[in-house]
Design a protein around this motif. Structure first.
Motif, PDB file in Angstrom:
ATOM      1  N   UNK A   1       0.828  -1.206   0.000  1.00 55.93           N
ATOM      2  CA  UNK A   1       0.000   0.000   0.000  1.00 55.93           C
ATOM      3  C   UNK A   1       0.860   1.252   0.000  1.00 55.93           C
ATOM      4  N   UNK A   2       1.969   1.216   0.710  1.00 53.37           N
ATOM      5  CA  UNK A   2       2.882   2.369   0.695  1.00 53.37           C
ATOM      6  C   UNK A   2       3.431   2.607  -0.711  1.00 53.37           C
ATOM      7  N   UNK A   3       3.739   1.519  -1.408  1.00 55.52           N
ATOM      8  CA  UNK A   3       4.232   1.641  -2.788  1.00 55.52           C
ATOM      9  C   UNK A   3       3.143   2.215  -3.694  1.00 55.52           C
ATOM     10  N   UNK A   4       1.905   1.760  -3.524  1.00 49.79           N
ATOM     11  CA  UNK A   4       0.782   2.279  -4.316  1.00 49.79           C
ATOM     12  C   UNK A   4       0.574   3.757  -4.021  1.00 49.79           C
ATOM     13  N   UNK A   5       0.663   4.124  -2.762  1.00 47.16           N
ATOM     14  CA  UNK A   5       0.521   5.533  -2.390  1.00 47.16           C
ATOM     15  C   UNK A   5       1.632   6.377  -3.006  1.00 47.16           C
ATOM     16  N   UNK A   6       2.853   5.846  -3.002  1.00 49.57           N
ATOM     17  CA  UNK A   6       3.985   6.555  -3.602  1.00 49.57           C
ATOM     18  C   UNK A   6       3.735   6.744  -5.098  1.00 49.57           C
ATOM     19  N   UNK A   7       3.265   5.705  -5.752  1.00 48.38           N
ATOM     20  CA  UNK A   7       2.968   5.776  -7.181  1.00 48.38           C
ATOM     21  C   UNK A   7       1.866   6.800  -7.453  1.00 48.38           C
ATOM     22  N   UNK A   8       0.889   6.864  -6.571  1.00 48.96           N
ATOM     23  CA  UNK A   8      -0.220   7.812  -6.731  1.00 48.96           C
ATOM     24  C   UNK A   8       0.133   9.235  -6.358  1.00 48.96           C
ATOM     25  N   UNK A   9       1.364   9.463  -5.915  1.00 50.96           N
ATOM     26  CA  UNK A   9       1.788  10.814  -5.554  1.00 50.96           C
ATOM     27  C   UNK A   9       1.248  11.293  -4.220  1.00 50.96           C
ATOM     28  N   UNK A  10       0.787  10.376  -3.404  1.00 54.19           N
ATOM     29  CA  UNK A  10       0.256  10.710  -2.077  1.00 54.19           C
ATOM     30  C   UNK A  10       0.836   9.709  -1.071  1.00 54.19           C
ATOM     31  N   UNK A  11       2.134   9.848  -0.745  1.00 50.96           N
ATOM     32  CA  UNK A  11       2.805   8.845   0.101  1.00 50.96           C
ATOM     33  C   UNK A  11       2.114   8.549   1.429  1.00 50.96           C
ATOM     34  N   UNK A  12       1.425   9.517   1.991  1.00 53.18           N
ATOM     35  CA  UNK A  12       0.735   9.309   3.266  1.00 53.18           C
ATOM     36  C   UNK A  12      -0.691   8.808   3.075  1.00 53.18           C
ATOM     37  N   UNK A  13      -1.182   8.825   1.858  1.00 52.53           N
ATOM     38  CA  UNK A  13      -2.564   8.426   1.605  1.00 52.53           C
ATOM     39  C   UNK A  13      -3.556   9.374   2.240  1.00 52.53           C
ATOM     40  N   UNK A  14      -3.160  10.628   2.369  1.00 53.20           N
ATOM     41  CA  UNK A  14      -3.987  11.597   3.097  1.00 53.20           C
ATOM     42  C   UNK A  14      -5.314  11.902   2.408  1.00 53.20           C
ATOM     43  N   UNK A  15      -5.401  11.694   1.098  1.00 57.30           N
ATOM     44  CA  UNK A  15      -6.663  11.954   0.401  1.00 57.30           C
ATOM     45  C   UNK A  15      -7.715  10.893   0.695  1.00 57.30           C
ATOM     46  N   UNK A  16      -7.280   9.769   1.253  1.00 54.35           N
ATOM     47  CA  UNK A  16      -8.227   8.704   1.613  1.00 54.35           C
ATOM     48  C   UNK A  16      -7.865   8.173   2.999  1.00 54.35           C
ATOM     49  N   UNK A  17      -7.919   9.070   3.970  1.00 59.38           N
ATOM     50  CA  UNK A  17      -7.581   8.662   5.335  1.00 59.38           C
ATOM     51  C   UNK A  17      -8.778   8.709   6.279  1.00 59.38           C
ATOM     52  N   UNK A  18      -9.828   9.389   5.876  1.00 57.46           N
ATOM     53  CA  UNK A  18     -11.017   9.498   6.727  1.00 57.46           C
ATOM     54  C   UNK A  18     -11.881   8.244   6.573  1.00 57.46           C
ATOM     55  N   UNK A  19     -12.512   7.851   7.658  1.00 54.54           N
ATOM     56  CA  UNK A  19     -13.386   6.680   7.641  1.00 54.54           C
ATOM     57  C   UNK A  19     -14.802   7.097   7.244  1.00 54.54           C
ATOM     58  N   UNK A  20     -15.376   6.353   6.316  1.00 51.08           N
ATOM     59  CA  UNK A  20     -16.751   6.606   5.894  1.00 51.08           C
ATOM     60  C   UNK A  20     -17.694   5.792   6.773  1.00 51.08           C
ATOM     61  N   UNK A  21     -18.977   6.051   6.640  1.00 48.71           N
ATOM     62  CA  UNK A  21     -19.974   5.277   7.393  1.00 48.71           C
ATOM     63  C   UNK A  21     -19.894   3.805   7.012  1.00 48.71           C
ATOM     64  N   UNK A  22     -19.723   3.521   5.726  1.00 48.33           N
ATOM     65  CA  UNK A  22     -19.637   2.115   5.322  1.00 48.33           C
ATOM     66  C   UNK A  22     -18.378   1.449   5.878  1.00 48.33           C
ATOM     67  N   UNK A  23     -17.271   2.199   5.994  1.00 54.79           N
ATOM     68  CA  UNK A  23     -16.070   1.641   6.624  1.00 54.79           C
ATOM     69  C   UNK A  23     -16.371   1.221   8.056  1.00 54.79           C
ATOM     70  N   UNK A  24     -17.046   2.097   8.794  1.00 60.30           N
ATOM     71  CA  UNK A  24     -17.371   1.813  10.195  1.00 60.30           C
ATOM     72  C   UNK A  24     -18.321   0.617  10.297  1.00 60.30           C
ATOM     73  N   UNK A  25     -19.302   0.558   9.418  1.00 53.10           N
ATOM     74  CA  UNK A  25     -20.239  -0.569   9.433  1.00 53.10           C
ATOM     75  C   UNK A  25     -19.489  -1.875   9.192  1.00 53.10           C
ATOM     76  N   UNK A  26     -18.621  -1.904   8.178  1.00 55.40           N
ATOM     77  CA  UNK A  26     -17.877  -3.133   7.893  1.00 55.40           C
ATOM     78  C   UNK A  26     -16.952  -3.525   9.043  1.00 55.40           C
ATOM     79  N   UNK A  27     -16.348  -2.536   9.711  1.00 55.72           N
ATOM     80  CA  UNK A  27     -15.490  -2.858  10.853  1.00 55.72           C
ATOM     81  C   UNK A  27     -16.312  -3.434  12.004  1.00 55.72           C
ATOM     82  N   UNK A  28     -17.489  -2.866  12.260  1.00 56.55           N
ATOM     83  CA  UNK A  28     -18.354  -3.383  13.325  1.00 56.55           C
ATOM     84  C   UNK A  28     -18.806  -4.805  12.995  1.00 56.55           C
ATOM     85  N   UNK A  29     -19.227  -5.032  11.756  1.00 57.51           N
ATOM     86  CA  UNK A  29     -19.641  -6.378  11.330  1.00 57.51           C
ATOM     87  C   UNK A  29     -18.464  -7.350  11.471  1.00 57.51           C
ATOM     88  N   UNK A  30     -17.280  -6.915  11.072  1.00 55.77           N
ATOM     89  CA  UNK A  30     -16.098  -7.774  11.181  1.00 55.77           C
ATOM     90  C   UNK A  30     -15.770  -8.124  12.616  1.00 55.77           C
TER      91      UNK A  30
END
Length: 193
Positions: free
Chosen positions: A148-177
Protein backbone atom coordinates in the motif's frame (compact mmCIF):
# COMPACT_ATOMS: atom_id res chain seq x y z
CA UNK A 1 -9.83 3.57 -29.67
CA UNK A 2 -10.34 4.64 -26.12
CA UNK A 3 -9.67 8.38 -25.98
CA UNK A 4 -8.84 10.27 -22.82
CA UNK A 5 -7.89 13.87 -22.13
CA UNK A 6 -4.22 14.59 -21.43
CA UNK A 7 -3.01 17.25 -18.99
CA UNK A 8 -2.75 19.77 -21.83
CA UNK A 9 -6.32 19.02 -22.94
CA UNK A 10 -5.46 16.89 -25.97
CA UNK A 11 -7.06 13.53 -26.57
CA UNK A 12 -4.84 10.48 -26.25
CA UNK A 13 -5.44 6.78 -26.71
CA UNK A 14 -5.32 5.21 -23.22
CA UNK A 15 -4.21 1.83 -24.54
CA UNK A 16 -1.18 3.30 -26.26
CA UNK A 17 0.14 4.89 -23.09
CA UNK A 18 2.80 3.07 -21.09
CA UNK A 19 2.04 1.50 -17.68
CA UNK A 20 3.53 4.41 -15.76
CA UNK A 21 0.97 6.84 -17.16
CA UNK A 22 -1.99 4.61 -16.43
CA UNK A 23 -1.04 3.20 -13.03
CA UNK A 24 -3.44 5.18 -10.91
CA UNK A 25 -4.37 2.68 -8.24
CA UNK A 26 -6.28 2.75 -4.96
CA UNK A 27 -4.56 5.18 -2.62
CA UNK A 28 -5.49 4.77 1.06
CA UNK A 29 -3.70 5.73 4.27
CA UNK A 30 -1.79 2.91 5.92
CA UNK A 31 -3.63 3.44 9.22
CA UNK A 32 -7.00 3.13 7.52
CA UNK A 33 -5.81 0.08 5.58
CA UNK A 34 -4.55 -1.67 8.74
CA UNK A 35 -7.73 -1.00 10.72
CA UNK A 36 -10.02 -2.11 7.90
CA UNK A 37 -7.91 -5.19 7.21
CA UNK A 38 -7.59 -6.19 10.88
CA UNK A 39 -11.16 -5.47 11.90
CA UNK A 40 -12.61 -7.41 8.97
CA UNK A 41 -10.28 -10.39 9.57
CA UNK A 42 -8.62 -9.81 6.21
CA UNK A 43 -11.90 -9.51 4.32
CA UNK A 44 -11.02 -5.94 3.30
CA UNK A 45 -8.49 -7.33 0.83
CA UNK A 46 -11.32 -8.33 -1.52
CA UNK A 47 -12.55 -4.74 -1.70
CA UNK A 48 -8.98 -3.39 -1.82
CA UNK A 49 -8.14 -5.68 -4.72
CA UNK A 50 -11.35 -4.75 -6.54
CA UNK A 51 -10.66 -1.03 -6.15
CA UNK A 52 -7.09 -1.39 -7.42
CA UNK A 53 -8.11 -3.40 -10.48
CA UNK A 54 -11.15 -1.19 -11.19
CA UNK A 55 -8.92 1.90 -11.03
CA UNK A 56 -6.38 0.27 -13.29
CA UNK A 57 -9.08 -0.74 -15.79
CA UNK A 58 -10.61 2.73 -15.80
CA UNK A 59 -7.32 4.47 -16.46
CA UNK A 60 -5.75 1.93 -18.81
CA UNK A 61 -8.77 0.61 -20.66
CA UNK A 62 -7.41 -2.92 -20.14
CA UNK A 63 -9.95 -5.68 -20.85
CA UNK A 64 -9.98 -7.12 -17.34
CA UNK A 65 -12.75 -8.08 -14.92
CA UNK A 66 -12.03 -6.38 -11.57
CA UNK A 67 -14.68 -8.40 -9.72
CA UNK A 68 -13.10 -11.71 -10.75
CA UNK A 69 -9.65 -10.41 -9.87
CA UNK A 70 -10.98 -9.41 -6.47
CA UNK A 71 -12.66 -12.75 -5.77
CA UNK A 72 -9.54 -14.67 -6.81
CA UNK A 73 -7.11 -12.05 -5.55
CA UNK A 74 -4.30 -14.46 -4.51
CA UNK A 75 -3.92 -15.51 -8.16
CA UNK A 76 -3.60 -11.89 -9.32
CA UNK A 77 -1.50 -10.40 -6.52
CA UNK A 78 1.79 -10.81 -8.40
CA UNK A 79 0.31 -9.13 -11.46
CA UNK A 80 -0.97 -6.22 -9.37
CA UNK A 81 2.37 -5.79 -7.64
CA UNK A 82 4.07 -5.93 -11.04
CA UNK A 83 1.86 -3.07 -12.27
CA UNK A 84 2.81 -1.05 -9.19
CA UNK A 85 6.54 -1.67 -9.65
CA UNK A 86 6.40 -0.93 -13.39
CA UNK A 87 4.67 2.34 -12.64
CA UNK A 88 7.25 3.26 -10.02
CA UNK A 89 10.11 2.40 -12.37
CA UNK A 90 8.65 4.33 -15.30
CA UNK A 91 7.94 7.45 -13.24
CA UNK A 92 11.35 7.39 -11.60
CA UNK A 93 9.84 7.13 -8.13
CA UNK A 94 11.95 4.79 -6.09
CA UNK A 95 10.49 2.68 -3.35
CA UNK A 96 12.24 -0.42 -2.04
CA UNK A 97 9.60 -3.07 -1.26
CA UNK A 98 10.48 -6.40 -2.97
CA UNK A 99 7.20 -6.84 -4.90
CA UNK A 100 7.85 -10.35 -6.22
CA UNK A 101 8.99 -11.72 -2.87
CA UNK A 102 6.12 -9.98 -1.10
CA UNK A 103 3.56 -11.36 -3.57
CA UNK A 104 4.95 -14.88 -3.30
CA UNK A 105 4.95 -14.72 0.51
CA UNK A 106 1.32 -13.59 0.51
CA UNK A 107 0.40 -16.48 -1.80
CA UNK A 108 2.32 -18.88 0.46
CA UNK A 109 0.55 -17.60 3.58
CA UNK A 110 -2.86 -18.00 1.94
CA UNK A 111 -1.97 -21.52 0.83
CA UNK A 112 -0.72 -22.33 4.34
CA UNK A 113 -4.00 -21.03 5.85
CA UNK A 114 -5.99 -23.30 3.53
CA UNK A 115 -3.80 -26.30 4.37
CA UNK A 116 -4.07 -25.66 8.12
CA UNK A 117 -7.87 -25.59 7.84
CA UNK A 118 -7.90 -28.79 5.76
CA UNK A 119 -5.48 -30.90 7.78
CA UNK A 120 -6.33 -29.73 11.28
CA UNK A 121 -10.07 -30.28 11.29
CA UNK A 122 -10.57 -32.34 14.44
CA UNK A 123 -12.46 -30.63 17.27
CA UNK A 124 -9.26 -30.68 19.38
CA UNK A 125 -7.48 -28.66 16.69
CA UNK A 126 -9.93 -25.76 16.80
CA UNK A 127 -7.86 -23.46 19.02
CA UNK A 128 -4.71 -24.19 17.00
CA UNK A 129 -6.48 -23.36 13.72
CA UNK A 130 -7.94 -20.18 15.24
CA UNK A 131 -4.56 -18.98 16.51
CA UNK A 132 -2.83 -19.99 13.26
CA UNK A 133 -5.36 -18.00 11.25
CA UNK A 134 -4.91 -14.93 13.45
CA UNK A 135 -1.13 -15.15 12.95
CA UNK A 136 -1.55 -15.64 9.19
CA UNK A 137 -3.95 -12.69 8.88
CA UNK A 138 -1.51 -10.48 10.80
CA UNK A 139 1.41 -11.67 8.66
CA UNK A 140 -0.49 -10.96 5.44
CA UNK A 141 -1.40 -7.51 6.74
CA UNK A 142 2.29 -6.74 7.28
CA UNK A 143 2.99 -7.82 3.69
CA UNK A 144 0.18 -5.65 2.32
CA UNK A 145 1.24 -2.54 4.25
CA UNK A 146 4.41 -2.07 2.21
CA UNK A 147 2.46 -2.74 -0.98
CA UNK A 148 0.00 0.00 0.00
CA UNK A 149 2.88 2.37 0.70
CA UNK A 150 4.23 1.64 -2.79
CA UNK A 151 0.78 2.28 -4.32
CA UNK A 152 0.52 5.53 -2.39
CA UNK A 153 3.99 6.56 -3.60
CA UNK A 154 2.97 5.78 -7.18
CA UNK A 155 -0.22 7.81 -6.73
CA UNK A 156 1.79 10.81 -5.55
CA UNK A 157 0.26 10.71 -2.08
CA UNK A 158 2.81 8.85 0.10
CA UNK A 159 0.74 9.31 3.27
CA UNK A 160 -2.56 8.43 1.60
CA UNK A 161 -3.99 11.60 3.10
CA UNK A 162 -6.66 11.95 0.40
CA UNK A 163 -8.23 8.70 1.61
CA UNK A 164 -7.58 8.66 5.33
CA UNK A 165 -11.02 9.50 6.73
CA UNK A 166 -13.39 6.68 7.64
CA UNK A 167 -16.75 6.61 5.89
CA UNK A 168 -19.97 5.28 7.39
CA UNK A 169 -19.64 2.12 5.32
CA UNK A 170 -16.07 1.64 6.62
CA UNK A 171 -17.37 1.81 10.20
CA UNK A 172 -20.24 -0.57 9.43
CA UNK A 173 -17.88 -3.13 7.89
CA UNK A 174 -15.49 -2.86 10.85
CA UNK A 175 -18.35 -3.38 13.32
CA UNK A 176 -19.64 -6.38 11.33
CA UNK A 177 -16.10 -7.77 11.18
CA UNK A 178 -15.55 -7.41 14.93
CA UNK A 179 -18.90 -9.01 15.70
CA UNK A 180 -18.11 -11.89 13.33
CA UNK A 181 -14.66 -12.43 14.87
CA UNK A 182 -16.14 -12.30 18.39
CA UNK A 183 -18.76 -14.87 17.38
CA UNK A 184 -16.11 -17.18 15.88
CA UNK A 185 -13.90 -16.80 18.96
CA UNK A 186 -16.87 -17.56 21.19
CA UNK A 187 -17.68 -20.71 19.22
CA UNK A 188 -14.04 -21.83 19.21
CA UNK A 189 -13.59 -21.49 22.93
CA UNK A 190 -17.11 -22.67 23.78
CA UNK A 191 -16.66 -25.98 21.98
CA UNK A 192 -13.06 -26.35 23.14
CA UNK A 193 -13.96 -25.91 26.80
Amino acid sequence: MNPATAADGTLVDKKSRPDDERSTLYVVSVTKFILLYALTAGGYVFYWSYRNWASYKEVSGAPIMPVMRAVFWPFFILSLFDKVQNGLDMTGRSYFWHPETRGLLIMLLVMFAVLVSLFFNRPTDTVFVFVANVVLIASCCAMFVEAQRAINMLGGDPQGSHNSAFTCSNVVWMVVGVLYMAFVAYLVFMFEG
